[in-house]
Enzyme design. Structure first.
Site, mmCIF file in Angstrom:
data_model
loop_
_atom_site.group_PDB
_atom_site.id
_atom_site.type_symbol
_atom_site.label_atom_id
_atom_site.label_comp_id
_atom_site.label_asym_id
_atom_site.label_seq_id
_atom_site.Cartn_x
_atom_site.Cartn_y
_atom_site.Cartn_z
ATOM 1 C CG ASP A 176 37.428 35.216 39.929
ATOM 2 O OD1 ASP A 176 37.803 35.106 38.768
ATOM 3 O OD2 ASP A 176 37.109 36.298 40.430
ATOM 4 C CD GLU A 202 40.782 39.705 39.604
ATOM 5 O OE1 GLU A 202 40.690 39.303 38.438
ATOM 6 O OE2 GLU A 202 39.807 39.875 40.347
ATOM 7 C CD GLU A 207 31.901 39.467 38.788
ATOM 8 O OE1 GLU A 207 32.484 40.140 37.931
ATOM 9 O OE2 GLU A 207 32.486 38.882 39.726
#
Ligand code: GCU
Length: 710
Positions: free
Chosen positions: A360, A388, A277
């Protein structure tokens, strides 16, 4: 109506409210005379004991001159595993709590106090235990400086970082209470800052502060790790690059390790997110993960430190391998190609930290295949308590049943080759690993922003200690210790299936990524649907061996065969593995699209039911905590309805299939609340910052780390 005194939730489950006269009488004969053991953690154990006795109104703790005159005997027994404990009840009014080492004794004491909290009789206290995984770790995603997009904690709401990064030496009593809380569930390692690490974590003044923090944690058996930025030699050291094979770079890391260990002799080590990322990594300098990790690990090795190297790497080019597009397109495949061939190549003090699932932390994503593929590597499984993708601190979602599934997943296909579950793989004696979780703790008074999220942290610690324990047993204990016996059953009933409920109105059946990019809190399938494989022809991601990305083929054969076939694939993960037409018939004859509509509607209705059940608990606990949860549940119901309406409207629009019950259609008003302007500005700022950093890092144009929009 009479209510017990208000509580803020600060005590979490470590509550010792006054006991009734009868309760006190049961404890009084023996438990308030204890001996002292010469050990730091044993000292903390004694303090906790004193705190409990005082709280229960039993009396002031008396320190006995020797073991012989103590009613509760604390002792070390080196025959036990260092962190293990044994409790003996002799029946003559003497309780012995033995620990293999100081931390073992502390865990034993914490366990006994927990049982006394829930009314156990002395004879029921006897027992013995030792942890499964040697490292049971929390990863804070806390920023030293609040980030304009994320705040002081990466993507996490409900509060800011609990650490005062401007001056970590400031004696905040909260640090000690935090450490107590972690020790009470057996957590023995904490990495205090974001994996998207700021170089300043290694600045001399930060290290001074970290030393103060480590001193507090040490008393509770906890060692400290920090996340580091791979290009720190550039940002902090002023070097021209951070090439891991450059002797100057290696020397910089060695000197940094020496500097830290001079101040923190039991420092755990570093955690690194590299080439991921947009973060710098060895790829930035044309090197691989083995060389990159070795450079840092060798700086830690002389001090006994451990390097955690994250496997959350995707988006880098898989070009040159001759792989078909259907394989490279699937992000789940990326870490596999990135790491599989490196099995057995890492230095001895490197642990490969692998997320519990490959894409993820999607709500109910199947276990990551890397655990089964990297059998000669020390492994850490990383979970997320932060929710999240599951409603952050607004939605009650107790994920322990999911964690239990992952931990006990037969990653290597045990029957065939004596392999093991993920929990077994990370606990191998010859390749000791870790169980980690992204922490859900913040500076709100009740620690979590949502009082019920305490159940997640409590359960995580317990599961890392004993992965096979029934999740529900842990929940019942947490509920009773947190809310008392009268409320416990009702609270636990609400939480028991709550994670399934959240999944049902967010990303059901293994769907991934239909939330907005920024905080992953709101739905936005209009912008974000490719990851979920949504198109006019159907929904889901084809990861089959036959026609899809082939990801299924990395699993052990029996599991692969089960999920390869859409008829036998469990519904919970069906759309993770299959792309199916909207009108595909499920086992009970219902169409897929109708199951989705019904699931979203039922999920929201279940939250309504939780609210009704919570209302029935009025009077069973203090009003402050009751009202806090009542309010959270009301917000959850509102937001769940938003997910339902937006997603179902979108599904109706794309599928062209109407809900047979008439609730959802493409003509529904679209309550869009996109944060586009702020979002794209944040993205532009981020890209500009990364470009600037890359220029500063002296990147030599090795394999590009893609500047991904996180
Ligand atoms: C996810 C998350 C990021 C985080 C990343 C990671 O992509 O959205 O905020 O940094 O995981 O685990 O490194």
């Amino acid at each position: 109506m009479q209510f017990p005194p208000d509580e803020s939730g600060y005590e979490a489950w470590l509550r010792y409210p006054p006991k009734s006269a009868e309760g006190r009488a049961a404890l009084a004969p023996f438990l308030w005379v204890a001996n002292r053991v010469d050990d730091l953690c044993a000292g903390s154990a004694l303090c906790e004991w004193a705190r409990a006795m005082r709280g229960w109104g039993v009396g002031k703790l008396i320190i006995a001159a020797s073991e012989e005159t103590a009613g509760v005997v604390f002792a070390l027994d080196r025959n036990l595993p260092a962190e293990g404990w044994r409790v003996e009840w002799s029946g003559d009014g003497r309780l012995r709590i033995l620990g293999g080492g100081g931390s073992g004794l502390l865990y034993g004491v914490m366990t006994v106090l927990g049982r006394l909290q829930t009314g156990a009789a002395p004879a029921q206290l006897a027992g013995e235990s030792a942890p499964a995984a040697p490292l049971r770790m929390l990863n804070h995603w806390d920023n030293l400086v609040a980030d304009p997009v994320h705040g002081s904690i990466e993507r996490v709401r409900g509060g800011d970082t609990i650490f005062d990064w401007t001056d970590l030496t400031y004696p905040n009593p909260r640090y000690e209470d935090y450490a107590r809380m972690l020790a009470s569930v057996g957590v023995n390692a904490v990495c205090v800052n974001n994996v998207n690490a700021e170089p300043e974590i290694l600045a001399p003044e930060t290290i001074r502060g970290l030393a103060a923090l480590a001193g507090i944690f040490r008393r509770w058996g906890i060692r400290l790790w920090v996340s580091v930025n791979f290009a720190s030699p550039v940002f902090l050291g002023g070097l021209r690059g951070a090439d891991p094979l450059d002797p100057e770079v290696a020397a910089w890391w060695r000197a940094k390790a020496d500097e830290i260990y001079a101040k923190i002799p039991d420092f755990g080590g570093w955690l690194v997110k590299a080439d991921s990322e947009g973060k710098p990594g060895p790829g930035t300098y044309g090197r691989g993960h083995v060389e990159g990790s070795a450079c840092l690990a060798r700086a830690l090795a002389p001090h006994g430190g451990t390097l955690f190297w994250r496997a959350f790497v995707y988006g880098r080019s898989l070009a040159g391998r001759g792989l078909p597009e259907r394989v490279t397109r699937d992000r789940a495949n990326h870490p596999v190609y990135e790491f599989r061939d490196l099995d057995g190549c890492f230095d001895e003090n490197v642990i490969l930290q692998v997320k519990c699932s490959a894409v993820d932390f999607q709500t109910w994503e199947p276990a990551h295949v890397l655990f089964g593929l990297m059998r000669r590597t020390r492994l850490c499984v990383e979970f997320a308590l932060t929710k999240e993708y599951a409603g952050l601190d607004v939605h009650a979602g107790w994920e322990a049943p999911y964690f239990r599934d992952v931990l006990n997943f037969e990653a290597t296909g045990a029957a065939a080759d004596g392999g093991g579950t993920i929990a077994e793989l990370v606990a191998r004696r010859e390749l000791p690993g870790a169980i980690a979780a992204v922490a859900n703790v913040n500076n709100s008074r009740n620690w979590f922003g949502h009082l019920l999220h305490g159940a997640s942290l409590f359960s995580f610690g317990r599961q890392a200690w004993a992965p096979r324990v029934e999740a529900r047993r842990i929940l019942d204990e947490w509920a009773e210790r947190t809310f008392g016996a009268t409320a416990a059953g009702g609270v636990a009933e609400i939480l028991a299936d709550s994670y399934d409920t959240v999944a049902s109105y967010t990303m059901p059946m293994g769907l991934t990524y239909i939330s907005e990019f920024l905080h992953h809190f709101d739905p936005d399938p209009w912008e974000n649907h490719q990851g979920a494989g949504i198109g006019e022809d159907g929904i889901g991601t084809d990861r089959t061996m036959k026609t899809g990305s082939g990801y299924i083929g990395w699993y052990p054969p029996a599991f692969a065969a089960l999920v390869e076939n859409a008829e036998t694939c469990p519904e919970r993960v069906l759309l993770y593995f299959h792309h199916l037409p909207w009108t595909h018939r499920l086992a009970d004859g219902e169409t897929l699209i109708q199951r989705l509509y019904d699931g979203y509607a039922d999920g929201v209705a279940t939250v309504g039911e939780y609210r009704r059940r919570w209302r029935a608990l009025l009077g069973t606990m203090d009003l402050e905590r009751w009202a806090h949860v009542a309010e959270k549940l009301a917000l959850q119901e509102q937001h769940a309805a938003r997910w339902r309406d937006l997603v179902c409207r979108y599904l109706a629009e794309v599928s062209g299939v109407a809900d047979k019950r008439g609730r959802f259609s493409a003509r529904m008003p679209s309550p869009h609340n996109r944060v586009r302007t702020a979002f794209w500005k944040a993205v532009a700022d981020y890209k500009a910052r990364v470009a600037k950093e890359r220029a500063q890092m002296g990147a030599e144009g090795g394999e590009e780390s893609r500047v991904a929009v996180k």
